[in-house]
Structures are given as C-alpha cells and as structure tokens.
Scaffold this active site. Structure first.
Site, PDB file in Angstrom:
ATOM      1  N   LYS A   1       0.009  -2.491   2.896  1.00 39.17           N
ATOM      2  CA  LYS A   1      -0.527  -3.809   3.260  1.00 39.17           C
ATOM      3  C   LYS A   1      -0.074  -4.210   4.664  1.00 39.17           C
ATOM      4  O   LYS A   1      -0.838  -4.779   5.428  1.00 39.17           O
ATOM      5  CB  LYS A   1      -0.128  -4.850   2.217  1.00 39.17           C
ATOM      6  CG  LYS A   1      -0.672  -4.505   0.832  1.00 39.17           C
ATOM      7  CD  LYS A   1      -0.215  -5.461  -0.249  1.00 39.17           C
ATOM      8  CE  LYS A   1      -0.620  -4.973  -1.632  1.00 39.17           C
ATOM      9  NZ  LYS A   1       0.241  -3.848  -2.126  1.00 39.17           N
TER      10      LYS A   1
ATOM     11  N   CYS B   1       0.842  -6.259  -9.319  1.00 37.40           N
ATOM     12  CA  CYS B   1      -0.108  -5.366  -9.985  1.00 37.40           C
ATOM     13  C   CYS B   1       0.210  -5.362 -11.470  1.00 37.40           C
ATOM     14  O   CYS B   1       0.373  -4.320 -12.087  1.00 37.40           O
ATOM     15  CB  CYS B   1      -0.087  -3.966  -9.380  1.00 37.40           C
ATOM     16  SG  CYS B   1       1.520  -3.178  -9.393  1.00 37.40           S
TER      17      CYS B   1
ATOM     18  N   PRO C   1       5.788   0.415   0.653  1.00 37.54           N
ATOM     19  CA  PRO C   1       5.743   1.455   1.693  1.00 37.54           C
ATOM     20  C   PRO C   1       4.855   1.108   2.896  1.00 37.54           C
ATOM     21  O   PRO C   1       4.662   1.957   3.758  1.00 37.54           O
ATOM     22  CB  PRO C   1       5.180   2.656   0.944  1.00 37.54           C
ATOM     23  CG  PRO C   1       4.278   2.050  -0.092  1.00 37.54           C
ATOM     24  CD  PRO C   1       4.914   0.741  -0.484  1.00 37.54           C
TER      25      PRO C   1
ATOM     26  N   ASP D   1       4.143  -9.582  -1.856  1.00 36.91           N
ATOM     27  CA  ASP D   1       3.607  -8.591  -2.790  1.00 36.91           C
ATOM     28  C   ASP D   1       4.816  -8.173  -3.628  1.00 36.91           C
ATOM     29  O   ASP D   1       5.527  -7.239  -3.291  1.00 36.91           O
ATOM     30  CB  ASP D   1       3.005  -7.416  -2.003  1.00 36.91           C
ATOM     31  CG  ASP D   1       2.339  -6.414  -2.916  1.00 36.91           C
ATOM     32  OD1 ASP D   1       1.563  -6.838  -3.788  1.00 36.91           O
ATOM     33  OD2 ASP D   1       2.589  -5.209  -2.768  1.00 36.91           O
TER      34      ASP D   1
END
Lengths: 154, 292
Positions: B109, B222, B106, B169
């Site tokens: 970063k 993550c 979203p 990411d």
C-alpha cells in the site's frame, strides 16, 4: 572507535547535491539536472536520495532510496538507483543481446567485446536498464542483488 | 466461523467459495513503466491478464509464479492482493501532500500511495519491527519509490506530526485470507480478536490524533470479526466522522450495527465489508474517517 562515537556517525547527515551529482557525472556522464529536486543524505558509508522538500523532526530508519556506497574505491552505485538514473547515462554503458541479458539476470559473469574504463557500468537490454555490472578485462560481473535475479531453470 | 452466520449474506455461498483458490493479482507500477507498455510486454510473453472492473492499474494474472517474471524483478509490476489496493484508493493522496502509513510493511500500500502521488510529497512509512523493515525497504527500492521515509515507532505512541492523510492497515486475525492459506478461519476466535482489538484501538486513536483537522484517516483489516472492525472504529467517532464508501465496479456490504445482541452507532453502516463470494476476492474491511 568507541561505541558512542560510532553511534554518532550512524545518523543521516545532509549532503550537497552537486557533490553527489559530480560523482555520477564523472563516472556515467549523467547531467547534474537529473539530480534536481532531490535531497541527499549520508549515513555511515551510504548515500540516500529523497524527493521530499521538508522532513518532520523524527528518528528515521531510511530516507528515500539508498543510491550509492562509498565504502570501497571506486564507489558503488545501487541497482535500484541505476534503474532510475541510468537512463540519463552517456558513458560506461553495456548493451547486451538477449542471451547475454539472460546470463546477466541470472547473476553470472559474461564476456563482452567493448572498450570501457574498468569499474561499475550501466547494463542495458533493449534500451532498458537491467542494473549494475562490474567491468574489468573484457568481463562484466553481474551485481544484481540475489533477490532480483532470475532463476536459471525458468 | 459459524458465529458470522447472521452477518455474512448468503452464508452457504460464502463457505463454498473458500475452497476455491484466488487468482494471482498485480498492480502496474506507473513510477517505472506506462500502463500500455506493460500490457504490451505481457502480451508479447503470452501472459494472460484481465484488468479489474474497478481499478485500471490492477490486473488478474494467468501465469505460474508471477513474482518471478522479469517485469516483477525490474519493478514494473508488484504482486498484490486485489482488495489490498482498496485502502490507498480511498485514502486518495495527492502529489505534494504529507501522508502517514502507520503499519507499512511489506509496503504494497505504501508503494501504491507513492505511485498515486507520482513520487512527490512525503510518505512516512512506519514499521516497528526491524525484520519487517527489510521487505518494506526492498519493495520501495525495487519499485523506484523516492518519496518514502521509514520510521520504527510503536504506532500507538508515534511522537508527532500533522498529516494530510493517515492509513492504518492494522495487524489483524486475517480471516479474509482463507483462500490463500486455508485454516486461518478455523484457528480464529473471539478471544484472539479481543486481544488484537486493544492494539487496533490504540493504533486508530493515534492515527486520528496525528491527522490534521479535516484530514482523512483510513482504517482497514483483512478480517471479518466485528471486534476488530466496527467495534474499533466506534471508539474514535467522537473525534472523526465516517464517510460512506462506494467504489464503482466493486460491491461492498454495509458495516454492521448490531453484534452479540448489542446495538452500535448507526453511522457504522458507512463502513464497507467485502466478501469473497460477492466479488470473487478475499475478505476485507475498510472505514473512511474525516477528522473533526
């Protein structure tokens, strides 16, 4: 309009910076130099502003920030653009007190005692731009997008 | 989860901390407000805050529904997980550079990178899914970002470019988010990680291809699964070298070099693993690569 034609129109076309600046100057008194260092594009009825000087040859979904919509008369500034450009505005500004600001942030209309040209206005509270309002006959109608509003209970 | 018993230090403490919820965190958006002014506003409102030990623009907040604060609606702060602020810091973008954020939505970063570049230069924020472009755009607009262009390519086949820095990411099994949404770890398994690995390798190879020679590539997830972390990074070590990660004020554990009885390249210890019981955060993995 045929589907193929509408697709052709649905691309980012470069726009002259002074053409954009002229519209903001005439409504809000924002000086042309506030638009220096940006590039402008039009896609359908939207105008976009980006700080990059060069863009790689790619297919884009968005170019910087959508700053205005030309679909209706008068043209409509976006709230996010006003939060950046509005601090340079010298006319069609509405300064609210705390109670009024709360009402505005909740997305509601409010009466104001002021002499403005009807149309879109920069709404401020304590010298900070809150967003865009639509002024007509003594009433400012909040134009805040739903997801940027305060909920009344908080 | 038990399969991580031998790689996570002090495993019992790890398991114990997972039941404790996390503090809400936010980043001060210096594109719209000065840091000192924002802190003053929070004080005026009686909102409790504590600055991270390792990043001056990250705050732990003590308030109900921080996303409803006026400061959040006006884009002065952005609600963001503490460790989510690590990859942009390691990417270390400079104003004027050209940066690719391959899996952007979203946009936490993306917008942090924009802030670090002071809205100068260009970030290509790529997000294939149309429904995920909406929050990405909305966050960029609320935060006053003006140097982001959004594309919608499959990141594995991003067509062209020569970027100073690339961030991957990657989509992952999100095991590090257990303290936000309990149950992630118990649903996670090796097979799911191996499915994600195919996509992750494709994305990281694409990122390495798109970076300039000597350009920086950051790979982050993550999650704890080595299949989604070191075993992905290992696949590009012929084209890039790893740089050791160390952030003052944040304790990392080295990347692992042995898994399921197999030995991997020793350099992989230069990756960083962050565990919830060590810094009182979520869980995170990050690798910094320099293209040959």
């Amino acid at each position: 309009m045929s589907p193929s034609l509408s697709r052709i129109r649905n691309v980012f076309e470069p726009m002259n910076s002074s053409e954009v600046a002229g519209l903001w100057q005439s409504r809000f008194g924002i000086p042309e130099k506030a638009f220096a260092g940006y590039r402008f594009f039009r896609k359908a009825q939207s105008v976009w502003m980006i700080s990059a000087s060069e863009l790689p040859n790619l297919s884009y979904e968005a170019l910087g920030m959508r700053i205005m919509n030309l679909k209706d008369r008068p043209w409509k500034p976006t709230t996010c653009a006003l939060q950046i450009l509005g601090k340079h505005a010298t006319k069609n500004l509405v300064h609210l007190n705390e109670t009024q600001a709360t009402t505005f942030l909740e997305g509601k209309s409010l009466p104001v005692d002021t002499n403005l040209e009807p149309g879109y206005v920069v709404v401020l509270y304590r010298e900070e731009v809150l967003g865009c309002g639509l002024y007509s006959r003594g009433i400012v109608v909040s134009q805040l997008p739903k997801e940027r509003r305060m909920t009344s209970c908080s | 989860m038990e399969r991580y018993k031998d790689i996570i230090p002090n495993f019992e403490a790890f398991k114990a901390v997972l039941h404790r919820p996390l503090f809400d965190c936010c980043r001060i958006n210096t594109l719209k407000i000065e840091r000192a002014k924002l802190l003053e506003r929070l004080d005026e409102k009686g909102v409790g805050w504590r600055i991270f030990d390792w990043y001056p623009f990250g705050l732990k907040l003590d308030v109900q529904s921080p996303g409803k604060l006026l400061e959040s609606l006006l884009g002065y702060i952005h609600i963001q997980e503490e460790l989510s602020m690590v990859p942009p810091l390691l990417l270390d973008p400079r104003p004027g550079e050209v940066v690719l954020d391959l899996c952007a939505s979203p946009g936490s970063k993306t917008t942090q990178i924009s802030q670090m570049m002071n809205n100068k230069g260009l970030i290509i924020a790529n997000e294939p899914s149309l429904s995920r472009v909406t929050p990405l755009r909305s966050n960029c607009e609320r935060l006053g970002v003006l140097n982001v262009a959004i594309t919608r390519y499959d990141g594995r086949n991003f067509p062209r470019g020569s970027f100073d820095r690339v961030l991957v990411d990657a989509p992952c099994s999100s095991e590090g988010r257990e303290r936000r949404g309990p149950g992630v770890l118990s649903r996670s398994n090796r097979k799911r990680s191996l499915d994600l690995q195919k996509l992750q390798i494709g994305l990281l190879k694409s990122a390495t291809r798109l970076a300039k020679p000597k350009g920086v590539v950051i790979y982050s997830t993550c999650t704890y699964a080595p299949e989604e972390n070191e075993l992905v990074v290992e696949k590009v070590l012929d084209d890039a070298r790893l740089e050791r990660i160390s952030i003052s004020g944040l304790k990392e554990c080295p990347g692992i070099t042995e898994w399921n009885g197999e030995t991997m390249k020793g350099d992989l210890s230069k990756c960083a693993r962050y565990y919830p019981h060590i810094n009182d955060t979520g869980g995170f993995f990050v690798a910094k690569l320099i293209k040959n």
